[in-house]
Motif scaffolding. Structure first.
Motif, PDB file in Angstrom:
ATOM      1  N   PRO A   1      44.473 -53.174  36.308  1.00 10.64           N
ATOM      2  CA  PRO A   1      44.062 -54.561  36.552  1.00 10.64           C
ATOM      3  C   PRO A   1      44.341 -55.446  35.339  1.00 10.64           C
ATOM      4  N   ARG A   2      44.777 -56.645  35.604  1.00 13.34           N
ATOM      5  CA  ARG A   2      45.231 -57.555  34.561  1.00 13.34           C
ATOM      6  C   ARG A   2      44.152 -57.809  33.512  1.00 13.34           C
ATOM      7  N   ARG A   3      44.570 -57.769  32.243  1.00 18.63           N
ATOM      8  CA  ARG A   3      43.654 -58.078  31.151  1.00 18.63           C
ATOM      9  C   ARG A   3      43.229 -59.548  31.231  1.00 18.63           C
ATOM     10  N   LYS A   4      41.991 -59.817  30.919  1.00 17.37           N
ATOM     11  CA  LYS A   4      41.520 -61.204  30.958  1.00 17.37           C
ATOM     12  C   LYS A   4      42.230 -62.073  29.926  1.00 17.37           C
ATOM     13  N   THR A   5      42.777 -61.433  28.896  1.00 18.84           N
ATOM     14  CA  THR A   5      43.480 -62.207  27.867  1.00 18.84           C
ATOM     15  C   THR A   5      44.923 -62.497  28.268  1.00 18.84           C
ATOM     16  N   TRP A   6      45.382 -61.824  29.345  1.00 18.93           N
ATOM     17  CA  TRP A   6      46.759 -62.051  29.814  1.00 18.93           C
ATOM     18  C   TRP A   6      46.690 -63.062  30.947  1.00 18.93           C
ATOM     19  N   VAL A   7      46.826 -64.322  30.600  1.00 20.52           N
ATOM     20  CA  VAL A   7      46.562 -65.409  31.530  1.00 20.52           C
ATOM     21  C   VAL A   7      47.831 -66.234  31.742  1.00 20.52           C
ATOM     22  N   PRO A   8      47.855 -67.097  32.768  1.00 21.50           N
ATOM     23  CA  PRO A   8      49.042 -67.922  33.027  1.00 21.50           C
ATOM     24  C   PRO A   8      49.546 -68.698  31.817  1.00 21.50           C
ATOM     25  N   ARG A   9      48.656 -69.103  30.942  1.00 21.16           N
ATOM     26  CA  ARG A   9      49.088 -69.850  29.757  1.00 21.16           C
ATOM     27  C   ARG A   9      50.076 -69.026  28.934  1.00 21.16           C
ATOM     28  N   GLU A  10      49.812 -67.716  28.845  1.00 16.68           N
ATOM     29  CA  GLU A  10      50.712 -66.832  28.098  1.00 16.68           C
ATOM     30  C   GLU A  10      52.057 -66.691  28.807  1.00 16.68           C
ATOM     31  N   TRP A  11      52.025 -66.570  30.140  1.00 19.56           N
ATOM     32  CA  TRP A  11      53.284 -66.490  30.875  1.00 19.56           C
ATOM     33  C   TRP A  11      54.119 -67.724  30.588  1.00 19.56           C
ATOM     34  N   GLY A  12      53.483 -68.883  30.705  1.00 22.41           N
ATOM     35  CA  GLY A  12      54.193 -70.138  30.509  1.00 22.41           C
ATOM     36  C   GLY A  12      54.721 -70.292  29.096  1.00 22.41           C
ATOM     37  N   GLN A  13      53.920 -69.930  28.098  1.00 24.91           N
ATOM     38  CA  GLN A  13      54.344 -70.072  26.710  1.00 24.91           C
ATOM     39  C   GLN A  13      55.542 -69.182  26.403  1.00 24.91           C
ATOM     40  N   ARG A  14      55.468 -67.932  26.838  1.00 20.52           N
ATOM     41  CA  ARG A  14      56.566 -67.014  26.537  1.00 20.52           C
ATOM     42  C   ARG A  14      57.847 -67.407  27.266  1.00 20.52           C
ATOM     43  N   SER A  15      57.732 -67.703  28.553  1.00 24.32           N
ATOM     44  CA  SER A  15      58.931 -68.039  29.325  1.00 24.32           C
ATOM     45  C   SER A  15      59.481 -69.403  28.932  1.00 24.32           C
ATOM     46  N   ALA A  16      58.608 -70.367  28.616  1.00 23.64           N
ATOM     47  CA  ALA A  16      59.084 -71.693  28.205  1.00 23.64           C
ATOM     48  C   ALA A  16      59.818 -71.624  26.876  1.00 23.64           C
ATOM     49  N   SER A  17      59.326 -70.807  25.965  1.00 26.61           N
ATOM     50  CA  SER A  17      59.987 -70.636  24.681  1.00 26.61           C
ATOM     51  C   SER A  17      61.364 -70.010  24.867  1.00 26.61           C
ATOM     52  N   ALA A  18      61.441 -68.991  25.718  1.00 32.21           N
ATOM     53  CA  ALA A  18      62.728 -68.346  25.991  1.00 32.21           C
ATOM     54  C   ALA A  18      63.676 -69.309  26.686  1.00 32.21           C
ATOM     55  N   HIS A  19      63.136 -70.136  27.585  1.00 30.92           N
ATOM     56  CA  HIS A  19      63.967 -71.090  28.317  1.00 30.92           C
ATOM     57  C   HIS A  19      64.510 -72.166  27.387  1.00 30.92           C
ATOM     58  N   GLU A  20      63.703 -72.594  26.444  1.00 30.64           N
ATOM     59  CA  GLU A  20      64.157 -73.594  25.468  1.00 30.64           C
ATOM     60  C   GLU A  20      65.324 -73.043  24.647  1.00 30.64           C
ATOM     61  N   GLU A  21      65.236 -71.784  24.241  1.00 31.40           N
ATOM     62  CA  GLU A  21      66.319 -71.163  23.483  1.00 31.40           C
ATOM     63  C   GLU A  21      67.557 -70.984  24.372  1.00 31.40           C
ATOM     64  N   PHE A  22      67.335 -70.649  25.624  1.00 28.35           N
ATOM     65  CA  PHE A  22      68.422 -70.505  26.587  1.00 28.35           C
ATOM     66  C   PHE A  22      69.185 -71.820  26.746  1.00 28.35           C
ATOM     67  N   LEU A  23      68.475 -72.927  26.902  1.00 25.24           N
ATOM     68  CA  LEU A  23      69.122 -74.241  27.045  1.00 25.24           C
ATOM     69  C   LEU A  23      69.866 -74.633  25.775  1.00 25.24           C
ATOM     70  N   LYS A  24      69.320 -74.260  24.636  1.00 23.32           N
ATOM     71  CA  LYS A  24      69.982 -74.558  23.361  1.00 23.32           C
ATOM     72  C   LYS A  24      71.316 -73.815  23.284  1.00 23.32           C
ATOM     73  N   ASN A  25      71.291 -72.540  23.642  1.00 28.03           N
ATOM     74  CA  ASN A  25      72.533 -71.753  23.628  1.00 28.03           C
ATOM     75  C   ASN A  25      73.524 -72.250  24.654  1.00 28.03           C
ATOM     76  N   GLN A  26      72.995 -72.695  25.789  1.00 29.10           N
ATOM     77  CA  GLN A  26      73.846 -73.208  26.864  1.00 29.10           C
ATOM     78  C   GLN A  26      74.596 -74.464  26.412  1.00 29.10           C
ATOM     79  N   SER A  27      73.898 -75.335  25.696  1.00 28.92           N
ATOM     80  CA  SER A  27      74.529 -76.590  25.237  1.00 28.92           C
ATOM     81  C   SER A  27      75.554 -76.354  24.149  1.00 28.92           C
ATOM     82  N   MET A  28      75.429 -75.231  23.433  1.00 33.60           N
ATOM     83  CA  MET A  28      76.352 -74.918  22.357  1.00 33.60           C
ATOM     84  C   MET A  28      77.608 -74.213  22.844  1.00 33.60           C
ATOM     85  N   SER A  29      77.541 -73.645  24.050  1.00 33.03           N
ATOM     86  CA  SER A  29      78.674 -72.872  24.563  1.00 33.03           C
ATOM     87  C   SER A  29      79.702 -73.767  25.227  1.00 33.03           C
TER      88      SER A  29
END
Length: 300
Positions: free
Chosen positions: A272-300
């Motif tokens: 069962p999901r840890r109470k500390t593993w919440v949607p905010r963490e999903w969003g922060q991790r994926s948004a950070s990765a997406h920001e880096e992805f867009l940066k690399n995309q614009s450079m290619s």
């Protein structure tokens, strides 16, 4: 970003890897509009958020998954699954979305492979042979299939898989077409000596209406299982792709994001999901990765 598979050369020389292989899952239904691409994208991202290495494969000529993963990979000069199926000597056309989350793009011409494969020996095994070259690098490989079950391309997807998920909308028409994929799986298992698992029906765009509840109860009475996590109807599922996002970058606190995460946890036997593993963490991790992805995309 195209990935360099030195391991392809090593495998071609016959060396073996003492490591686990990915579980390959085809996501398919005879019907369109049942959330196959939505499920591939969001289940794949949820598995990635749980720490698994994931490869998403687009085998649909509509290329919806390809465009959502990276619109720049929907271009004439990009090597795709279509090219790789035609020429196994090509390097695997694996591209990086985020570190640990990769994809293989499709092409609008991919349906032409049905004609090309028609007179080939062991024609249903071409995709399986290709994916054997890369599956050791992942924990999960998800194949997004076009509508229909009987095309040679979709039979390739099923034959390449360890298991199959059938997304179904909670409506009358999904009930009418429920047996098509199961019949194909049984035919491939019997005719090719495979052991492909019918993992279950996944109820999508689910609402607790009279129809929704009746369809859920109906599928629970079938020979194949129904996943205990229905994917609730959520407008964010349709809005996220236009920004090249999964639900976890776009709306991590949405009901469908929670449902796909629970499905990923169910598939991986997570506690069962840890109470500390919440949607905010999903969003922060994926948004950070997406920001880096867009940066690399614009450079290619």
């Amino acid at each position: 970003m195209k990935k360099d598979y030195l391991c392809t050369y090593i495998i071609s020389k016959g060396l073996k890897f003492a490591m686990d292989m990915a579980k390959i899952i085809a996501i398919i239904n005879d019907k369109g509009g049942v959330s196959k691409t939505t499920t591939t994208m969001n289940l794949g991202t949820a598995l990635w958020l749980l720490g698994y290495k994931v490869l998403l494969v687009d085998s649909d000529k509509q290329c919806n998954l390809t465009v959502t993963m990276d619109k720049t990979s929907y271009a004439p000069d990009v090597t795709t699954l279509y090219d790789w199926m035609l020429d196994e000597k090509l390097a695997p056309p694996v591209y990086e979305r985020y570190p640990g989350l990769d994809y293989i793009p499709s092409a609008v011409r991919i349906d032409e492979l049905n004609t090309w494969l028609a007179d080939k020996v062991a024609r249903e095994n071409y995709l399986s042979k290709r994916l054997e070259l890369v599956r050791h690098a992942y924990d999960y490989v998800l194949i997004d299939c076009a509508p229909g079950c009987t095309s040679i391309i979709n039979k390739n997807a099923i034959a390449a898989s360890d298991g199959v998920i059938i997304p179904v909308r909670a409506d009358l028409y999904s009930v009418q077409g429920k047996d098509a994929v199961i019949n194909i799986i049984q035919a491939i298992n019997e005719g090719m000596g495979k052991h492909i698992e019918m993992m279950g029906y996944l109820l999508t765009q689910f609402e607790k209406t009279r129809m929704g509840m009746e369809v859920r109860d109906f599928f629970q009475g079938q020979a194949a299982p129904v996943f205990p996590v229905p994917i609730r109807k959520c407008a964010k599922c349709n809005e996220a792709p236009k920004d090249q996002m999964s639900l976890y970058e776009f709306a991590a606190d949405s009901t469908a994001a929670d449902d796909y995460m629970r499905l990923a946890e169910y598939l991986t036997n997570h506690m069962p999901r840890r109470k500390t593993w919440v949607p905010r963490e999903w969003g922060q991790r994926s948004a950070s990765a997406h920001e880096e992805f867009l940066k690399n995309q614009s450079m290619s």
